[in-house]
Design an enzyme around this catalytic site. Structure first.
Site, PDB file in Angstrom:
ATOM      1  N   GLY A   1       0.530  -1.040  -0.096  1.00  0.00           N
ATOM      2  CA  GLY A   1       0.433  -0.050  -0.252  1.00  0.00           C
ATOM      3  C   GLY A   1       0.910   1.177  -0.022  1.00  0.00           C
TER       4      GLY A   1
ATOM      5  N   HIS B   1       4.156   2.011  -8.290  1.00  0.00           N
ATOM      6  CA  HIS B   1       2.583   0.341  -7.898  1.00  0.00           C
ATOM      7  C   HIS B   1       2.663   0.757  -9.452  1.00  0.00           C
ATOM      8  CE1 HIS B   1       3.646   0.818  -3.310  1.00  0.00           C
ATOM      9  NE2 HIS B   1       3.787  -0.269  -3.813  1.00  0.00           N
TER      10      HIS B   1
ATOM     11  N   GLN C   1       7.844  -9.650   7.667  1.00  0.00           N
ATOM     12  CA  GLN C   1       9.229  -9.230   7.176  1.00  0.00           C
ATOM     13  C   GLN C   1       9.597  -8.083   7.979  1.00  0.00           C
ATOM     14  OE1 GLN C   1       6.758  -8.589   3.049  1.00  0.00           O
ATOM     15  NE2 GLN C   1       8.360  -6.404   2.932  1.00  0.00           N
TER      16      GLN C   1
ATOM     17  N   GLY D   1       8.633  -5.429  -8.967  1.00  0.00           N
ATOM     18  CA  GLY D   1       9.265  -3.915  -9.394  1.00  0.00           C
ATOM     19  C   GLY D   1      10.900  -4.680  -9.257  1.00  0.00           C
ATOM     20  N   GLN D   2      12.066  -3.491 -10.306  1.00  0.00           N
ATOM     21  CA  GLN D   2      12.673  -3.613  -9.871  1.00  0.00           C
ATOM     22  C   GLN D   2      14.195  -2.903  -9.032  1.00  0.00           C
ATOM     23  OE1 GLN D   2      15.012  -5.671 -11.537  1.00  0.00           O
ATOM     24  NE2 GLN D   2      17.303  -4.644 -11.182  1.00  0.00           N
ATOM     25  N   LYS D   3      13.349  -2.144  -8.355  1.00  0.00           N
ATOM     26  CA  LYS D   3      13.810  -1.384  -7.800  1.00  0.00           C
ATOM     27  C   LYS D   3      14.172  -2.225  -6.403  1.00  0.00           C
ATOM     28  CE  LYS D   3      13.368   2.171  -4.235  1.00  0.00           C
ATOM     29  NZ  LYS D   3      13.090   1.209  -2.728  1.00  0.00           N
TER      30      LYS D   3
ATOM     31  N   VAL E   1      10.630   3.011 -11.077  1.00  0.00           N
ATOM     32  CA  VAL E   1      10.110   4.394 -11.424  1.00  0.00           C
ATOM     33  C   VAL E   1      11.020   5.276 -10.527  1.00  0.00           C
ATOM     34  CG1 VAL E   1       8.363   6.079 -11.967  1.00  0.00           C
ATOM     35  CG2 VAL E   1       8.108   3.654 -12.575  1.00  0.00           C
TER      36      VAL E   1
ATOM     37  N   SER F   1       7.965   4.407  -1.021  1.00  0.00           N
ATOM     38  CA  SER F   1       6.289   4.853   0.114  1.00  0.00           C
ATOM     39  C   SER F   1       7.687   4.580   1.211  1.00  0.00           C
ATOM     40  CB  SER F   1       5.519   3.985   0.381  1.00  0.00           C
ATOM     41  OG  SER F   1       5.227   2.434  -0.659  1.00  0.00           O
ATOM     42  N   ARG F   2       8.285   4.677   1.149  1.00  0.00           N
ATOM     43  CA  ARG F   2       9.222   4.992   2.775  1.00  0.00           C
ATOM     44  C   ARG F   2       9.809   6.992   2.501  1.00  0.00           C
ATOM     45  NH1 ARG F   2      10.406  -0.014   3.410  1.00  0.00           N
ATOM     46  NH2 ARG F   2      10.164  -0.909   5.332  1.00  0.00           N
TER      47      ARG F   2
HETATM   48  P1  AMP Z   1       5.781  -2.894  -1.555  1.00  0.00           P
HETATM   49  O1  AMP Z   1       4.412  -1.734  -1.676  1.00  0.00           O
HETATM   50  O2  AMP Z   1       7.237  -1.333  -1.349  1.00  0.00           O
HETATM   51  O3  AMP Z   1       6.248  -3.706  -1.213  1.00  0.00           O
HETATM   52  O4  AMP Z   1       5.947  -2.635  -3.391  1.00  0.00           O
HETATM   53  C1  AMP Z   1       5.033  -3.480  -4.019  1.00  0.00           C
HETATM   54  C2  AMP Z   1       6.256  -3.293  -5.425  1.00  0.00           C
HETATM   55  O5  AMP Z   1       6.127  -2.288  -6.104  1.00  0.00           O
HETATM   56  C3  AMP Z   1       7.431  -4.608  -5.054  1.00  0.00           C
HETATM   57  O6  AMP Z   1       7.089  -5.050  -6.261  1.00  0.00           O
HETATM   58  C4  AMP Z   1       8.632  -3.314  -5.712  1.00  0.00           C
HETATM   59  O7  AMP Z   1       9.222  -3.350  -5.689  1.00  0.00           O
HETATM   60  C5  AMP Z   1       7.077  -1.902  -6.368  1.00  0.00           C
HETATM   61  N1  AMP Z   1       8.205  -1.140  -6.654  1.00  0.00           N
HETATM   62  C6  AMP Z   1       8.197  -0.196  -5.559  1.00  0.00           C
HETATM   63  N2  AMP Z   1       9.003   1.312  -5.593  1.00  0.00           N
HETATM   64  C7  AMP Z   1       8.692   0.637  -7.068  1.00  0.00           C
HETATM   65  C8  AMP Z   1       9.459   2.222  -8.231  1.00  0.00           C
HETATM   66  N3  AMP Z   1       9.713   2.838  -7.864  1.00  0.00           N
HETATM   67  N4  AMP Z   1       9.583   1.111  -9.230  1.00  0.00           N
HETATM   68  C9  AMP Z   1       8.539   0.142  -9.495  1.00  0.00           C
HETATM   69  N5  AMP Z   1       8.418  -0.601  -8.466  1.00  0.00           N
HETATM   70  C10 AMP Z   1       8.228  -0.393  -7.540  1.00  0.00           C
END
Ligand code: AMP
Length: 284
Positions: free
Chosen positions: A31, A37, A61, A147-149, A176, A186-187
């Site tokens: 979220g 996202h 986690q 995400g590759q992030k 992105v 998000s952080r």
């Molecule tokens: P999270 O909500 O942080 O667990 O992220 C959910 C998904 O979004 C994960 O697969 C992340 O790698 C992806 N994600 C988070 N930030 C980015 C970003 N800046 N670019 C692409 N994917 C992202």
């Protein structure tokens, strides 16, 4: 768009879609949705006929002292984003729904979780793989988007799916970034305006790595030293790691060769930021 709070309801919705021959796409998230996202959701909408997004801040986690309690949870705004991007179902379970009793069964991917973030967040990947295994079993998607992030996470999830013969495809979408290069996260909400400016050095350090490799530098330590000099320009930064590793195995290397992953983790103020790039030497 449906909002499913229970495992049974999301299963029924997916079952109905599948019975109509629809291809199920899945985007797992915690979220606080942002354009990173959204890029995954857009990829899912493009490739699949029925898209499920999960919103679940997974406690397993997070390690002790991490940001589980303060992690942002703007559910209404998230649902609005999902409505506007063509999501069919948001699965937003409670912790009790996902972990109704003490969890005794864990999925643990070895080796690939030992380095980079795994060194600093010892229970993190076990939590990620376990919750993803649970979510894959609940949603039963044909394709899941990551995400590759979170490069290490994507590699670990791909390996789990391969090792456990899970019947889905994993697609990894590009990171992105803000126009100034900062990877969206998000952080980033934890950063002050000044810290946000300082945080641009994170991507600058990765760009430096790419430039050096392009210029023919092969000595990993030489590159890491230059990257560290850049990150040291952030007054409040605590560098967790600067690593250049084999992009597939995440094993340490001394010399740049083949496809390498350059990854950094830095604490700025109260935020822990990670970012990475992949450099394919053969394509430089
Ligand atoms: P999270 O909500 O942080 O667990 O992220 C959910 C998904 O979004 C994960 O697969 C992340 O790698 C992806 N994600 C988070 N930030 C980015 C970003 N800046 N670019 C692409 N994917 C992202």
């Amino acid at each position: 768009m449906e909002v499913a709070k229970t495992i049974e309801s999301v299963r029924n919705l997916v079952k109905a879609a599948r019975s109509k021959g629809k291809k199920i796409g899945f985007v797992p998230t915690m979220g606080a949705l942002h354009i990173g996202h959204i890029s995954l959701i857009e990829a899912a909408v493009k490739k699949c006929d029925f898209v499920v997004v999960s919103i679940f801040v997974n406690p397993t986690q997070f390690g002790p002292g991490e940001d589980l309690e303060k992690y942002p949870r703007p559910l209404e705004a998230d649902l609005e984003i999902c409505r506007n991007t063509g999501v069919d179902v948001v699965f937003a379970p409670t912790t009790k729904q996902m972990y109704p009793q003490e969890n005794l069964t864990w999925v643990n991917v070895e080796k690939l979780t030992e380095q980079l973030c795994g060194q600093f967040r010892p229970v993190h990947f076990r939590g990620v793989t376990t919750v993803c295994a649970k979510l894959f079993s609940i949603v039963a998607p044909d394709v899941a988007f990551f995400g590759q992030k979170d490069a290490q996470q994507a590699i670990v999830i791909k390996r789990m799916v391969a090792d456990l013969n899970m019947p889905l495809e994993i697609i990894v979408c590009p990171t992105v970034r803000e126009p100034d290069g900062l990877a969206i996260s998000s952080r980033n909400q934890y950063l002050t305006e000044q810290e946000k400016k300082d945080a641009t050095y994170v991507y600058k350090s990765l760009q430096k790595c790419q430039e050096m490799i392009k210029a023919g530098v092969t000595e990993i330590q030489e590159i890491i030293t230059q990257m560290r000099n850049i990150l040291n320009q952030i007054p409040s930064a605590k560098i967790e790691y600067i690593s250049i590793v084999d992009a597939d195995t995440l094993q340490s290397i001394d010399q740049v060769e083949g496809k390498v992953l350059a990854a950094v983790a830095v604490k700025i103020g109260s935020a822990r930021l990670i970012d990475n790039i992949v450099v394919d030497v053969s394509k430089q």
